[in-house]
Design a protein around this motif. Structure first.
Motif, PDB file in Angstrom:
ATOM      1  N   ASN A   7      -0.636  57.717  23.748  1.00 36.42           N
ATOM      2  CA  ASN A   7       0.483  58.548  23.449  1.00 36.42           C
ATOM      3  C   ASN A   7       0.401  59.590  22.183  1.00 36.42           C
ATOM      4  N   TYR A  25      14.305  62.237  25.394  1.00 39.02           N
ATOM      5  CA  TYR A  25      14.034  60.777  25.712  1.00 39.02           C
ATOM      6  C   TYR A  25      13.595  60.363  27.285  1.00 39.02           C
ATOM      7  N   SER A  26      13.133  59.118  27.401  1.00 38.61           N
ATOM      8  CA  SER A  26      12.551  59.170  28.695  1.00 38.61           C
ATOM      9  C   SER A  26      11.408  60.153  29.058  1.00 38.61           C
ATOM     10  N   TYR A  65      20.638  48.732  20.907  1.00 38.22           N
ATOM     11  CA  TYR A  65      19.351  48.586  21.508  1.00 38.22           C
ATOM     12  C   TYR A  65      18.983  47.002  20.933  1.00 38.22           C
ATOM     13  N   ALA A 115      -0.198  60.615  31.172  1.00 39.98           N
ATOM     14  CA  ALA A 115       0.808  60.212  30.178  1.00 39.98           C
ATOM     15  C   ALA A 115       0.670  61.266  29.042  1.00 39.98           C
ATOM     16  N   ALA A 144       9.178  59.500  32.190  1.00 37.15           N
ATOM     17  CA  ALA A 144      10.342  59.362  33.461  1.00 37.15           C
ATOM     18  C   ALA A 144      10.386  57.872  33.405  1.00 37.15           C
ATOM     19  N   ARG A 145      10.471  57.051  32.363  1.00 33.64           N
ATOM     20  CA  ARG A 145      10.672  55.500  32.384  1.00 33.64           C
ATOM     21  C   ARG A 145       9.124  54.883  33.213  1.00 33.64           C
TER      22      ARG A 145
HETATM   23  P1  NAP Z   1       9.944  56.285  28.756  1.00 36.24           P
HETATM   24  O1  NAP Z   1       9.268  56.237  27.277  1.00 36.24           O
HETATM   25  O2  NAP Z   1       9.645  57.606  29.538  1.00 36.24           O
HETATM   26  O3  NAP Z   1       8.909  55.277  29.561  1.00 36.24           O
HETATM   27  C1  NAP Z   1       8.838  53.756  29.029  1.00 36.24           C
HETATM   28  C2  NAP Z   1       7.988  53.053  30.118  1.00 36.24           C
HETATM   29  O4  NAP Z   1       6.638  53.883  30.148  1.00 36.24           O
HETATM   30  C3  NAP Z   1       7.688  51.799  29.785  1.00 36.24           C
HETATM   31  O5  NAP Z   1       7.812  51.276  30.970  1.00 36.24           O
HETATM   32  C4  NAP Z   1       6.155  51.761  29.028  1.00 36.24           C
HETATM   33  O6  NAP Z   1       5.592  50.479  29.509  1.00 36.24           O
HETATM   34  C5  NAP Z   1       5.388  52.855  29.821  1.00 36.24           C
HETATM   35  N1  NAP Z   1       4.433  53.523  29.218  1.00 36.24           N
HETATM   36  C6  NAP Z   1       4.723  54.006  28.061  1.00 36.24           C
HETATM   37  N2  NAP Z   1       3.499  54.664  27.388  1.00 36.24           N
HETATM   38  C7  NAP Z   1       2.662  54.643  28.633  1.00 36.24           C
HETATM   39  C8  NAP Z   1       1.220  55.095  28.804  1.00 36.24           C
HETATM   40  N3  NAP Z   1       0.444  55.663  27.897  1.00 36.24           N
HETATM   41  N4  NAP Z   1       0.656  54.700  30.198  1.00 36.24           N
HETATM   42  C9  NAP Z   1       1.548  54.123  31.307  1.00 36.24           C
HETATM   43  N5  NAP Z   1       2.908  53.681  30.764  1.00 36.24           N
HETATM   44  C10 NAP Z   1       3.309  53.900  29.596  1.00 36.24           C
HETATM   45  O7  NAP Z   1      11.454  55.779  28.876  1.00 36.24           O
HETATM   46  P2  NAP Z   1      12.271  55.011  27.922  1.00 36.24           P
HETATM   47  O8  NAP Z   1      12.132  54.027  27.297  1.00 36.24           O
HETATM   48  O9  NAP Z   1      13.460  55.269  28.747  1.00 36.24           O
HETATM   49  O10 NAP Z   1      12.424  56.514  26.816  1.00 36.24           O
HETATM   50  C11 NAP Z   1      11.823  56.297  25.557  1.00 36.24           C
HETATM   51  C12 NAP Z   1      12.998  56.157  24.395  1.00 36.24           C
HETATM   52  O11 NAP Z   1      14.061  57.053  24.532  1.00 36.24           O
HETATM   53  C13 NAP Z   1      13.726  54.754  24.428  1.00 36.24           C
HETATM   54  O12 NAP Z   1      12.865  53.707  24.265  1.00 36.24           O
HETATM   55  C14 NAP Z   1      14.749  55.230  23.501  1.00 36.24           C
HETATM   56  O13 NAP Z   1      14.619  55.240  22.272  1.00 36.24           O
HETATM   57  C15 NAP Z   1      15.383  56.680  24.062  1.00 36.24           C
HETATM   58  N6  NAP Z   1      16.198  56.517  24.999  1.00 36.24           N
HETATM   59  C16 NAP Z   1      17.562  57.214  24.692  1.00 36.24           C
HETATM   60  C17 NAP Z   1      18.471  57.470  25.669  1.00 36.24           C
HETATM   61  C18 NAP Z   1      19.925  58.069  25.150  1.00 36.24           C
HETATM   62  O14 NAP Z   1      20.972  57.894  25.575  1.00 36.24           O
HETATM   63  N7  NAP Z   1      19.799  58.241  23.731  1.00 36.24           N
HETATM   64  C19 NAP Z   1      18.510  57.043  26.924  1.00 36.24           C
HETATM   65  C20 NAP Z   1      17.163  56.342  27.067  1.00 36.24           C
HETATM   66  C21 NAP Z   1      16.093  56.146  26.265  1.00 36.24           C
HETATM   67  P3  NAP Z   1       5.018  49.574  28.086  1.00 36.24           P
HETATM   68  O15 NAP Z   1       6.019  49.291  27.242  1.00 36.24           O
HETATM   69  O16 NAP Z   1       4.743  48.248  29.014  1.00 36.24           O
HETATM   70  O17 NAP Z   1       3.786  50.161  27.915  1.00 36.24           O
END
Ligand code: NAP
Length: 267
Positions: A246, A183-184, A47, A218, A187-188
């Motif tokens: 969150n 994770y996610s 990362y 959220a 849903a990103r």
């Molecule tokens: P996520 O957490 O589902 O979504 C992140 C997105 O949501 C960002 O664009 C963020 O924008 C926004 N967001 C966050 N809180 C919010 C809220 N309260 N209201 C509105 N929007 C919000 O997706 P992710 O980053 O893919 O997943 C989270 C973590 O899981 C990653 O950072 C990583 O550590 C882990 N991950 C692991 C793998 C794996 O293969 N192991 C794969 C993917 C992800 P802002 O930043 O602008 O707030």
């Protein structure tokens, strides 16, 4: 903040942690999360965020629980040991709380990788061993190949719009005391933004449940994930106000009927 057991261990982790993939928020949001009880931070060698996580946790010792990952391209025995050493340096810490295999590599015998992971625990460089993106079969093979320690967690994609793990992986992990790091979980960002046509009706239900509970969409989406006993979620945000939002997804529970209506809407 509701705490849950990590696998079959006595260690408790918060049901909301923070992901740092594509994280650009600096130290402040992570520290705010820790202050609010979200003391689980997830990073990975690939990362590029272990350095900032290291800065955020300086001086906090046991108050934080840091999870990082060895890439799926580094799963030969010596590569795992080297990757962990480099992560420890970037994190500026003596021990990694949870060391996860980022994704499986069928070209490297799992026994070889797990032997290295166990060596890291023996050397006190790692406290607990986890995996990520492992299927039931891959988990079974990895568990069989371990001599001394257990796999405590599997980090996989899980949110209202992707429920694939519910069929067999989630029940398998629940039965075998393996924590799911979802994770996610937003849903990103798709669960909080204007819906695409095919999700419009389901998103309407999410909004309705948010109105009923006085929470944001959220918060409801994260609470839905964490309603499963062995699931914690790790949303990523760069923004302090969203960290606060969150964290507010924990400390309460959707009713069984609200969970059912979300299940039906996103089926
Ligand atoms: P996520 O957490 O589902 O979504 C992140 C997105 O949501 C960002 O664009 C963020 O924008 C926004 N967001 C966050 N809180 C919010 C809220 N309260 N209201 C509105 N929007 C919000 O997706 P992710 O980053 O893919 O997943 C989270 C973590 O899981 C990653 O950072 C990583 O550590 C882990 N991950 C692991 C793998 C794996 O293969 N192991 C794969 C993917 C992800 P802002 O930043 O602008 O707030």
């Amino acid at each position: 903040m509701i705490l849950k057991s990590l696998g079959s261990t006595e260690v408790k982790i918060p049901e909301i942690g923070f992901g740092t993939w594509q994280y650009n928020g600096g130290v402040e949001p992570l520290r705010k999360g820790i202050d609010l009880g979200a003391f689980l931070i997830d990073t990975a060698e690939m990362y590029g965020t272990e350095g900032i996580v290291g800065s955020a946790i300086q001086g906090l010792g046991d108050q934080v629980f840091v999870a990082t990952k060895v890439s799926g391209t580094h799963l030969k025995h010596d590569e795992v040991l080297r990757a962990a050493e480099s992560s420890l340096k970037r994190l500026a810490t003596d021990t990694i709380d949870l060391y996860q295999i980022h994704w499986p590599d069928p070209r490297v015998p799992v026994k070889e990788t797990m032997r290295a992971m166990e060596t890291l625990v023996d050397r006190k460089m790692v406290k607990f061993i986890g995996v990520s993106n492992f299927s039931v079969k891959q988990l079974q093979d990895a568990r069989k190949s371990m001599d001394k320690y257990c796999i405590v967690s599997n980090q996989v994609e899980y949110h209202l719009m992707d429920r694939a793990i519910e069929e067999s992986l989630l029940p398998y992990c629940e039965k075998n005391d393996i924590t799911i790091l979802a994770y996610s979980p937003l849903a990103r960002g798709r669960l909080t933004s204007k819906p695409m046509l095919r999700h419009r009706k389901a998103m309407g239900v999410l909004q309705e449940v948010a109105n009923q509970t006085g929470k944001t969409m959220a918060q409801v989406a994260l609470n839905w994930c964490n309603a499963k006993p062995n699931v914690v979620s790790i949303p990523k945000t760069d923004k302090v106000e969203r960290i606060i939002e969150n964290c507010g997804a924990s400390g309460w529970r959707l009713s069984a009927e609200q969970v059912r209506s979300l299940d039906r809407a996103f089926r």
